[in-house]
Structures are given as C-alpha cells and as structure tokens.
Design a protein around this motif. Structure first.
Motif, PDB file in Angstrom:
ATOM      1  N   LEU A 154       0.822  -1.205   0.000  1.00  0.00           N
ATOM      2  CA  LEU A 154       0.000   0.000   0.000  1.00  0.00           C
ATOM      3  C   LEU A 154       0.862   1.264   0.000  1.00  0.00           C
ATOM      4  N   GLY A 155       1.928   1.279   0.787  1.00  0.00           N
ATOM      5  CA  GLY A 155       2.805   2.445   0.794  1.00  0.00           C
ATOM      6  C   GLY A 155       3.418   2.703  -0.565  1.00  0.00           C
ATOM      7  N   GLU A 156       3.744   1.636  -1.275  1.00  0.00           N
ATOM      8  CA  GLU A 156       4.277   1.758  -2.632  1.00  0.00           C
ATOM      9  C   GLU A 156       3.238   2.366  -3.568  1.00  0.00           C
ATOM     10  N   ALA A 157       1.979   1.955  -3.413  1.00  0.00           N
ATOM     11  CA  ALA A 157       0.904   2.506  -4.240  1.00  0.00           C
ATOM     12  C   ALA A 157       0.721   3.999  -3.977  1.00  0.00           C
ATOM     13  N   PHE A 158       0.824   4.416  -2.716  1.00  0.00           N
ATOM     14  CA  PHE A 158       0.755   5.838  -2.386  1.00  0.00           C
ATOM     15  C   PHE A 158       1.906   6.596  -3.045  1.00  0.00           C
ATOM     16  N   ASP A 159       3.119   6.064  -2.928  1.00  0.00           N
ATOM     17  CA  ASP A 159       4.288   6.747  -3.490  1.00  0.00           C
ATOM     18  C   ASP A 159       4.191   6.870  -5.008  1.00  0.00           C
ATOM     19  N   LYS A 160       3.752   5.813  -5.673  1.00  0.00           N
ATOM     20  CA  LYS A 160       3.661   5.838  -7.134  1.00  0.00           C
ATOM     21  C   LYS A 160       2.525   6.746  -7.605  1.00  0.00           C
ATOM     22  N   THR A 161       1.431   6.774  -6.855  1.00  0.00           N
ATOM     23  CA  THR A 161       0.344   7.689  -7.193  1.00  0.00           C
ATOM     24  C   THR A 161       0.813   9.129  -7.078  1.00  0.00           C
ATOM     25  N   ALA A 162       1.526   9.430  -6.005  1.00  0.00           N
ATOM     26  CA  ALA A 162       2.060  10.785  -5.824  1.00  0.00           C
ATOM     27  C   ALA A 162       2.983  11.169  -6.972  1.00  0.00           C
ATOM     28  N   LYS A 163       3.841  10.244  -7.375  1.00  0.00           N
ATOM     29  CA  LYS A 163       4.792  10.525  -8.454  1.00  0.00           C
ATOM     30  C   LYS A 163       4.062  10.795  -9.764  1.00  0.00           C
ATOM     31  N   MET A 164       3.009  10.017 -10.056  1.00  0.00           N
ATOM     32  CA  MET A 164       2.225  10.216 -11.276  1.00  0.00           C
ATOM     33  C   MET A 164       1.565  11.591 -11.305  1.00  0.00           C
ATOM     34  N   LEU A 165       1.207  12.088 -10.122  1.00  0.00           N
ATOM     35  CA  LEU A 165       0.483  13.360 -10.029  1.00  0.00           C
ATOM     36  C   LEU A 165       1.405  14.546  -9.804  1.00  0.00           C
ATOM     37  N   GLY A 166       2.703  14.291  -9.795  1.00  0.00           N
ATOM     38  CA  GLY A 166       3.661  15.377  -9.630  1.00  0.00           C
ATOM     39  C   GLY A 166       3.794  15.878  -8.204  1.00  0.00           C
ATOM     40  N   LEU A 167       3.390  15.058  -7.250  1.00  0.00           N
ATOM     41  CA  LEU A 167       3.516  15.432  -5.837  1.00  0.00           C
ATOM     42  C   LEU A 167       4.890  15.012  -5.317  1.00  0.00           C
TER      43      LEU A 167
END
Length: 361
Positions: free
Chosen positions: A165-178
C-alpha cells in the motif's frame, strides 16, 4: 534490563535505548531517528546506494546520541539488538555489522531482529497488549494481516498479491507530480478534494480470497489522470481524495473478514484487539475507517504513536527485550547474515516475490 536498538533497513538511521525494570511498564529512554528524505527527494524514492552511504556516515553519531540521551553508558546496556532484515541489504549490512562490532568489543549479547517483528510487538511496548491480537501492517514494503500469537509465533492471514500500500501511495504521488514521500502528500492534497469525483475500483472487495491488491487501483489512477491532462490543482486533489477513499474502503473490507476469523479462532479472547502499524497507519482517513470497523465489531483499536509506526529503533530494542525474556535471543547472532527478504511467517506459502533470495511476502 536495558537494550540498545539499531535500525538501518531503509532510509532512516536510528538508535534507541529501551528499559524494562521488573514488573514496571517498559520505558523508552532514548529514540534518535535521522531521516534521509532530503537525500532521496530528487529521485522520487529511496536510492539504495545513497541510503547505505548515509547510514555509514551517520550511524556512529546516532548511537552516541542515543546513549547520551538515555543517560546510560554502553557498560550498562545488557544487549545489542539490530535489524537484520528484511530491507535494503546495503543498509542492513551497515547496521548489523556495527552492532556486531559493538557487541564483540563490549562483550554484550547480540540479537538479530526481524524488522517486521519490531512492528508486530510495538503495541506491547506502548499499550501493554496481551497475546493474541490481530496486526494490520501497512508500510512502503509490506501490506499484511497477521495473527500475533506470541513472541516468534506469527501466522500471516493475508498479504498483497502485487504492490504494497505504501508503494501505491508513493507511485500515485509521483504520477500526479507530488513530492516524495508520497503518503503524507497524497493525504494533504486529498483534504481539499472531492472523493466522489472518480469511481476508482476497490480491489478484492467481496472476494473470498483474503488478500490485498493495489496495482489495478494504481493503473486506474494513471488512466484517469491521463484522460484529463493537463491536471489542475483541483484535479490532483480530487484524484487523491478518490484514491484514498478507494484504499480505505478496500482495506476495511479485507480487515472485516480478518476480524470475523479472529473471533472464530480465538473465541476465549475477552478483549480482542486490532493493531495497526507501519507508516501508512498515520493516514487519518484509513485510521478513521478502521476505528469505526473495530467499534462495530467489538474490537479495541490500537495504533502506536506515529513516531513508533514509522521506522525507528525503539521497536527493535523492544523486540530484543521480548526475545531475551522469552529465551529466544539466538546463539549464533554473530554469524547472522543480513536478509533482504525475511517473512515474519516462514510457514505460509509466499504469494509474490519468491525467488533465490527467498520469499518476499
């Protein structure tokens, strides 16, 4: 009993002294953590080589600071406990070899600790919880539901079949430019978002299989973002809120199954408890969902303080104390090799990442 703990499994360099005096409650005498977020932020994630070098540069000073803060000398320490896995092998080598050197020079017992066991036992340090209890471990590398039946006695009931789950959060953030780290920044953006704008999937919800899955949700986020690019700040906020809502809903479904199973397998447990540990446990939406679920099911909800949910050495020192008390310190810790993979439950069949280096989960 005083134990010096050392933690270097990922991107925090940490040392701590924890004490247990007879029947008194355990006491964290010191807990020093040096984060490497700034070193890795430009890369959007942890770079193993940079992490290992940073541990080498910082660890001696961190240990000295932990001893000074605790007002305990090395001579007064009863044992050294160090994370020996799982994690980034370069960092594990730094911490474990340092612990071996200190233990040998000071003639102290050395305890090689499983990082996941540190998380699993933290609730006994902070809340004095009795065995058995249910653990939801949600971090950057692991998403598991574990029945904690005793020191060294863990049964994995569910794990992720793809991303943690933490990996999914990190990758989502990266996709959104966060910025990195992803979890706190996704939560921050979600605070001003509309959680109902995007109908993201709830992976595994309603499935008879007890496990987790987050890769499909991550893909749905990427597709939604691509469809409306370029993204405004409000678009990002709405995607984050919708993603977070989907995660909380999926977690709640999986945990509800585990709570029901715990009731059946431990009918004599008068006050059952769910412990939530790992960095993702700090997310307020997830925590609120699980608290409500536990209240409805008659379970106590236990979440250690945030500073003890993320990687720290106090949990490693405490795991060392637990093992010393149980007579499970291990006789060959001086010869123990760091393990990049080290399942908490070595009996259950792995679902992902099993190879020559061993089972990942």
């Amino acid at each position: 009993m005083r134990v010096l703990g050392i933690e270097t499994s990922c991107d925090e360099t940490a040392a701590s002294v924890v004490a247990l005096d007879g029947g008194s409650a355990p006491e964290i005498l010191s807990n020093v953590v040096l984060s490497q977020i700034e070193e890795h932020a430009a890369f959007g994630g942890v770079v193993p080589e940079i992490a290992a070098r940073a541990h080498v540069e910082a660890l001696d000073g961190i240990i000295e600071a932990a001893l000074a803060d605790s007002d305990v000398s090395l001579d007064q320490v009863d044992a050294i406990a160090a994370t020996a896995g799982p994690g980034l092998v370069g960092g594990l080598i730094v911490g474990l070899m340092t612990a071996k050197a200190i233990a040998a020079a000071a003639n102290k017992p050395l305890i090689a600790v499983n990082h996941l066991e540190g998380h699993a036992l933290t609730a006994r340090l902070t809340d004095g919880l009795d065995f058995p209890y249910l653990l939801l471990l949600v971090s950057g590398g692991h998403t598991q539901i574990v029945a904690v039946r005793g020191v060294g006695d863990y049964q994995r009931w569910a794990t992720t079949i793809d991303d943690a789950l933490g990996e999914a959060f990190d990758k989502t953030a990266k996709m959104l430019g966060l910025p990195y780290p992803g979890g706190p920044n996704v939560e921050k953006a979600a605070a001003s978002g509309d959680a109902g704008r995007f109908a993201f999937p709830r992976p595994m919800k309603g499935s008879a299989q007890p496990d987790f899955s987050f890769s499909g949700l991550k893909t749905a986020v990427r597709q939604a973002a691509s469809a409306i690019a370029p993204l405004s700040d409000q678009d990002v906020a709405d995607i984050c809120a919708s993603f977070q809502a989907a995660v909380a809903d999926a977690l709640g479904d999986r945990v509800a199954r585990a709570l029901a199973r715990f009731r059946k397998e431990f009918p004599g447990k008068a006050k059952p408890a769910l412990v939530v540990a790992g960095g993702v446990a700090a997310n307020r939406t997830i925590k609120a969902t699980l608290e409500a679920l536990c209240s409805e099911a008659g379970f106590a909800f236990v979440a250690p303080p945030q500073k003890l949910c993320t990687d720290n050495a106090a949990m490693i020192a405490w795991a060392g104390i637990e093992r010393l008390r149980a007579g499970m310190a291990g006789e060959n810790a001086a010869d123990f090799a760091p393990r990049s993979r080290w399942p908490l439950d070595s009996v259950s069949a792995p679902l992902v990442g099993s190879g020559r280096r061993g089972a990942k989960a």
